[in-house]
Design a protein around this motif. Structure first.
Motif, PDB file in Angstrom:
ATOM      1  N   GLY A 236       9.690 -19.209   1.241  1.00 15.82           N
ATOM      2  CA  GLY A 236       9.521 -19.141  -0.279  1.00 15.82           C
ATOM      3  C   GLY A 236       9.085 -17.916  -0.865  1.00 15.82           C
ATOM      4  N   CYS A 237       7.851 -17.534  -0.066  1.00 14.37           N
ATOM      5  CA  CYS A 237       7.432 -16.144  -0.587  1.00 14.37           C
ATOM      6  C   CYS A 237       8.412 -15.019  -0.489  1.00 14.37           C
ATOM      7  CB  CYS A 237       6.228 -15.776   0.581  1.00 14.37           C
ATOM      8  SG  CYS A 237       5.200 -14.308  -0.073  1.00 14.37           S
ATOM      9  N   ILE A 238       9.016 -14.693   0.425  1.00 15.12           N
ATOM     10  CA  ILE A 238       9.944 -13.701   0.350  1.00 15.12           C
ATOM     11  C   ILE A 238      11.121 -13.879  -0.787  1.00 15.12           C
ATOM     12  CG2 ILE A 238      11.409 -14.328   2.327  1.00 15.12           C
ATOM     13  CD1 ILE A 238      11.419 -11.183   3.217  1.00 15.12           C
ATOM     14  N   GLN A 239      11.383 -15.087  -0.624  1.00 19.05           N
ATOM     15  CA  GLN A 239      12.669 -15.514  -1.542  1.00 19.05           C
ATOM     16  C   GLN A 239      12.236 -15.390  -2.905  1.00 19.05           C
ATOM     17  OE1 GLN A 239      14.222 -19.482  -0.438  1.00 19.05           O
ATOM     18  NE2 GLN A 239      14.921 -18.715   1.672  1.00 19.05           N
ATOM     19  N   SER A 240      11.175 -15.576  -3.422  1.00 18.97           N
ATOM     20  CA  SER A 240      10.614 -15.533  -4.815  1.00 18.97           C
ATOM     21  C   SER A 240      10.163 -14.394  -5.165  1.00 18.97           C
ATOM     22  CB  SER A 240       9.634 -16.761  -4.951  1.00 18.97           C
ATOM     23  OG  SER A 240       8.584 -16.506  -4.286  1.00 18.97           O
ATOM     24  N   LEU A 241       9.493 -13.631  -4.158  1.00 20.27           N
ATOM     25  CA  LEU A 241       8.949 -12.160  -4.543  1.00 20.27           C
ATOM     26  C   LEU A 241       9.707 -11.036  -4.273  1.00 20.27           C
ATOM     27  CD1 LEU A 241       5.530 -13.318  -3.524  1.00 20.27           C
ATOM     28  CD2 LEU A 241       6.408 -13.239  -5.939  1.00 20.27           C
ATOM     29  N   TYR A 242      10.969 -11.073  -3.660  1.00 21.93           N
ATOM     30  CA  TYR A 242      11.628  -9.654  -3.073  1.00 21.93           C
ATOM     31  C   TYR A 242      12.073  -9.163  -4.524  1.00 21.93           C
ATOM     32  CZ  TYR A 242      16.398 -11.195  -3.322  1.00 21.93           C
ATOM     33  OH  TYR A 242      17.461 -11.710  -3.710  1.00 21.93           O
ATOM     34  N   LEU A 357       5.707 -25.521  -3.754  1.00 20.42           N
ATOM     35  CA  LEU A 357       4.267 -25.069  -3.563  1.00 20.42           C
ATOM     36  C   LEU A 357       4.547 -23.324  -3.876  1.00 20.42           C
ATOM     37  CD1 LEU A 357       1.424 -25.582  -3.452  1.00 20.42           C
ATOM     38  CD2 LEU A 357       1.575 -25.330  -1.010  1.00 20.42           C
ATOM     39  N   ALA A 358       5.376 -22.722  -3.160  1.00 18.69           N
ATOM     40  CA  ALA A 358       5.554 -21.353  -2.919  1.00 18.69           C
ATOM     41  C   ALA A 358       5.970 -20.975  -4.442  1.00 18.69           C
ATOM     42  CB  ALA A 358       6.612 -20.914  -2.187  1.00 18.69           C
ATOM     43  N   TYR A 359       7.152 -21.430  -5.155  1.00 16.39           N
ATOM     44  CA  TYR A 359       7.502 -21.144  -6.294  1.00 16.39           C
ATOM     45  C   TYR A 359       6.723 -21.333  -7.365  1.00 16.39           C
ATOM     46  CZ  TYR A 359      12.182 -21.150  -4.236  1.00 16.39           C
ATOM     47  OH  TYR A 359      13.140 -20.654  -3.085  1.00 16.39           O
ATOM     48  N   SER A 360       5.721 -22.641  -7.505  1.00 18.87           N
ATOM     49  CA  SER A 360       4.774 -22.794  -8.498  1.00 18.87           C
ATOM     50  C   SER A 360       3.627 -21.550  -8.506  1.00 18.87           C
ATOM     51  CB  SER A 360       4.617 -24.289  -8.456  1.00 18.87           C
ATOM     52  OG  SER A 360       3.836 -24.409  -7.334  1.00 18.87           O
ATOM     53  N   THR A 361       3.163 -21.474  -7.190  1.00 13.79           N
ATOM     54  CA  THR A 361       1.793 -20.563  -7.086  1.00 13.79           C
ATOM     55  C   THR A 361       1.804 -19.058  -6.930  1.00 13.79           C
ATOM     56  OG1 THR A 361       1.916 -21.073  -4.732  1.00 13.79           O
ATOM     57  CG2 THR A 361       0.782 -22.837  -6.316  1.00 13.79           C
ATOM     58  N   LEU A 362       3.072 -18.771  -6.139  1.00 17.16           N
ATOM     59  CA  LEU A 362       2.973 -17.117  -5.552  1.00 17.16           C
ATOM     60  C   LEU A 362       3.152 -16.213  -6.724  1.00 17.16           C
ATOM     61  CD1 LEU A 362       4.744 -17.648  -2.374  1.00 17.16           C
ATOM     62  CD2 LEU A 362       2.429 -17.407  -2.645  1.00 17.16           C
ATOM     63  N   GLY A 363       3.963 -16.683  -7.958  1.00 23.19           N
ATOM     64  CA  GLY A 363       4.129 -15.777  -9.026  1.00 23.19           C
ATOM     65  C   GLY A 363       2.845 -15.378  -9.683  1.00 23.19           C
ATOM     66  N   PRO A 364       2.019 -16.259 -10.171  1.00 22.78           N
ATOM     67  CA  PRO A 364       0.878 -16.207 -10.917  1.00 22.78           C
ATOM     68  C   PRO A 364      -0.098 -15.758  -9.668  1.00 22.78           C
ATOM     69  CG  PRO A 364       1.433 -18.402 -11.310  1.00 22.78           C
ATOM     70  CD  PRO A 364       2.434 -17.927 -10.219  1.00 22.78           C
ATOM     71  N   LEU A 365      -0.268 -16.022  -8.532  1.00 23.22           N
ATOM     72  CA  LEU A 365      -0.792 -15.221  -7.526  1.00 23.22           C
ATOM     73  C   LEU A 365      -0.600 -14.016  -7.418  1.00 23.22           C
ATOM     74  CD1 LEU A 365      -3.222 -16.299  -5.598  1.00 23.22           C
ATOM     75  CD2 LEU A 365      -1.456 -16.464  -3.706  1.00 23.22           C
ATOM     76  N   ALA A 366       0.501 -13.468  -7.572  1.00 22.89           N
ATOM     77  CA  ALA A 366       0.862 -12.133  -7.571  1.00 22.89           C
ATOM     78  C   ALA A 366       0.499 -11.211  -8.628  1.00 22.89           C
ATOM     79  CB  ALA A 366       2.360 -11.848  -6.946  1.00 22.89           C
ATOM     80  N   ASP A 367       0.995 -11.903  -9.815  1.00 21.64           N
ATOM     81  CA  ASP A 367       0.579 -11.092 -10.951  1.00 21.64           C
ATOM     82  C   ASP A 367      -0.965 -10.927 -11.396  1.00 21.64           C
ATOM     83  OD1 ASP A 367       3.244 -10.798 -11.740  1.00 21.64           O
ATOM     84  OD2 ASP A 367       3.346 -12.843 -12.671  1.00 21.64           O
ATOM     85  N   PHE A 368      -1.786 -11.809 -10.914  1.00 19.46           N
ATOM     86  CA  PHE A 368      -3.069 -11.988 -11.395  1.00 19.46           C
ATOM     87  C   PHE A 368      -4.282 -11.792 -10.229  1.00 19.46           C
ATOM     88  CE2 PHE A 368      -0.538 -14.843 -14.346  1.00 19.46           C
ATOM     89  CZ  PHE A 368      -0.744 -13.857 -15.395  1.00 19.46           C
ATOM     90  N   VAL A 369      -3.830 -11.859  -9.183  1.00 19.09           N
ATOM     91  CA  VAL A 369      -4.680 -11.386  -7.861  1.00 19.09           C
ATOM     92  C   VAL A 369      -4.206 -10.465  -7.149  1.00 19.09           C
ATOM     93  CG1 VAL A 369      -5.711 -12.532  -6.011  1.00 19.09           C
ATOM     94  CG2 VAL A 369      -5.178 -14.004  -7.848  1.00 19.09           C
ATOM     95  N   PHE A 370      -3.131 -10.554  -6.607  1.00 15.35           N
ATOM     96  CA  PHE A 370      -2.781  -9.334  -5.489  1.00 15.35           C
ATOM     97  C   PHE A 370      -2.317  -7.978  -6.168  1.00 15.35           C
ATOM     98  CE2 PHE A 370      -2.796 -13.073  -2.794  1.00 15.35           C
ATOM     99  CZ  PHE A 370      -3.028 -12.442  -1.429  1.00 15.35           C
ATOM    100  N   ILE A 371      -1.523  -8.111  -7.088  1.00 18.12           N
ATOM    101  CA  ILE A 371      -1.052  -6.635  -7.813  1.00 18.12           C
ATOM    102  C   ILE A 371      -2.403  -6.025  -8.468  1.00 18.12           C
ATOM    103  CG2 ILE A 371       0.078  -5.820  -9.970  1.00 18.12           C
ATOM    104  CD1 ILE A 371       2.256  -7.709  -9.466  1.00 18.12           C
ATOM    105  N   PRO A 372      -3.327  -6.695  -9.163  1.00 20.85           N
ATOM    106  CA  PRO A 372      -4.525  -5.819  -9.759  1.00 20.85           C
ATOM    107  C   PRO A 372      -5.592  -5.199  -8.370  1.00 20.85           C
ATOM    108  CG  PRO A 372      -4.274  -7.864 -10.935  1.00 20.85           C
ATOM    109  CD  PRO A 372      -3.389  -7.900  -9.735  1.00 20.85           C
ATOM    110  N   MET A 373      -5.381  -6.011  -7.105  1.00 15.01           N
ATOM    111  CA  MET A 373      -5.983  -5.426  -6.194  1.00 15.01           C
ATOM    112  C   MET A 373      -5.717  -4.220  -5.457  1.00 15.01           C
ATOM    113  SD  MET A 373      -7.625  -8.883  -4.150  1.00 15.01           S
ATOM    114  CE  MET A 373      -6.222  -9.364  -3.309  1.00 15.01           C
TER     115      MET A 373
END
Length: 433
Positions: A236-242, A357-373
């Motif tokens: 779900g990570c690659i499916q939701s974030l690619y 779980l992937a669709y509900s958490t990975l978007g915010p995790l990418a926007d507010f944690v991983f992208i800023p880092m």
């Protein structure tokens, strides 16, 4: 194969053809809505929210759809599910005709469509068992996945081109038209086919419990289904974030090309499975394909380079048909046919909880944690950023890389579960043309 067998297989091929057309239509809409939402909001979390709303209702209703698939005419349920799913698309189209569609309006539309589409999957899977013999299952799996691959293979190219000359409204109208084609094909398959339905009309709760009992009493199948939660999360990570990863440095046309080139790996593998018949060692095929998919998934997120992305994307998608075929065979041959509709519905809701779980958490995790880092001067810019870069989409890339490595670990653990290995006899993979 006798005349009756030939007729049944032809009906199956016709059904897959309808599924192929349907997948093209739904893929066009999915691609178009993903681009539309990201361009309007600029957030990965907005896209994953729409994906979640399109996915969750169908998942929650899957067990009830499974009970219906065992109780009533499976082909009729497919017709109703496909036909009424158009209402959600029509609603979004009406909202767009007034100007722009808001995020909540798109959410309502995809939710309505998902509710009715939930009738299709358990009935379709059970219909495969109705039509084919056990020896034809692996070949059938390849053809089924080939039809499903249209969503990733054909749709992105069509949608990417159409978005350059038109807008999302044209994509929705095309999808609505494909629904009429799918319904017509299913009607043709249904003609002359005697419905296999349960003669005992129990309550839904009792039917649900029957499916649960059939699933729970086979420890290997249950372990395989529970393992699917973790696997579906990583996939779900690659499916939701690619989509946001690629749109972070290029446009929708290039996204369509990258998606199609990557998904052609699924086409090649599906065609291969359609021509050969895997006979043994499905557990080994499953774990090996998942392990390699994890490695290729990590490579997919490595750099903002279209050649690299397309190459690893092709290899990643080429592994999925082998994994799906193995899962399908191991489950299908260990569950009685008269409860398969119920069991497939339960399997859908349990094994795909990872996607929720992937669709509900990975978007915010990418926007507010991983992208800023991983932006310039970010926390990881001087370390990880020197390897994978520090552009706007690199945080998403890092998240995909981590998920890929975790998928490799999950594949290794899966192989060491004894009850899963016991679902079949050991031995080397044997194939027949």
């Amino acid at each position: 194969m006798n005349k009756t067998g030939n007729s049944a297989f032809l009906k199956f091929v016709l059904l897959c053809s309808g599924s192929f057309v349907s997948a093209i239509g739904s893929g066009i809409t999915s691609f178009g809505l993903g681009v539309y939402v990201f361009e309007k909001t600029g957030l990965a979390s907005s896209g994953t929210l729409i994906t979640l709303l399109a996915f969750l209702p169908g998942l929650l209703l899957a067990p009830f759809a499974g009970v219906l698939a065992d109780r009533y005419d499976r082909r009729l349920l497919m017709i109703l599910g496909d036909g009424f799913s158009a209402f959600g698309l029509v609603y979004i189209l009406i909202c767009l005709s007034a100007g722009e569609a808001r995020l909540w309006q798109i959410g309502i539309g995809v939710t309505v469509s998902s509710v009715f589409s939930s009738l299709v999957e358990p009935s379709f899977r059970a219909t495969v068992t109705d039509l084919l013999t056990e020896e034809e299952y692996s070949k059938a799996s390849g053809l089924v996945q080939l039809s499903g691959s249209a969503k990733f293979l054909v749709s992105p190219l069509i949608a990417g081109f159409l978005l350059r000359v038109s807008d999302i409204r044209l994509l929705l109208m095309i999808d609505i038209c494909t629904i009429f084609v799918t319904v017509s094909v299913t009607l043709a398959v249904r003609k002359g086919l005697i419905p296999k339905v349960s003669q005992v009309q129990n309550s839904f709760l009792k039917e649900f419990r029957t499916g649960m009992t059939a699933l729970a009493k086979n420890r290997g199948v249950l372990a395989l289904v529970l393992s699917g939660i973790g696997i579906s999360f990583f996939l779900g990570c690659i499916q939701s974030l690619y989509t946001p990863m690629i749109l972070g440095f290029t446009d929708s046309s290039m996204l369509g090309i990258a998606t199609t080139v990557s998904a052609s790996g699924m086409l090649v593998s599906s065609l291969l499975l359609g021509m050969i018949s895997v006979k043994k060692s499905f557990t080994k095929v499953l774990t090996a394909s998942l392990f390699l998919a994890g490695l290729f998934m990590a490579g997919f997120g490595l750099r903002e380079n279209m050649i690299l992305i397309c190459s690893f994307g092709f290899l990643f998608f080429s592994m999925l048909p082998f994994a799906n075929m193995s899962l399908d065979y191991l489950i299908r041959t260990n569950i009685p046919n008269d409860v398969q509709g119920r069991v497939w519905g339960l399997i859908g809701i349990i094994s795909q909880l990872g996607y929720v779980l992937a669709y509900s958490t990975l978007g915010p995790l990418a926007d507010f944690v991983f992208i800023p880092m991983l932006i310039p001067k970010g926390l990881l810019a001087g370390s990880v950023g020197k390897i994978i870069g520090t552009e706007s989409s690199r945080g998403i890339g890092l998240l995909i890389i981590l998920a890929g490595f975790l998928l490799c670990v999950a594949a290794i653990l899966l192989y060491h579960i004894k009850s899963i290995r016991e679902l079949e006899n050991g031995g080397d993979v044997c194939i027949e043309s």
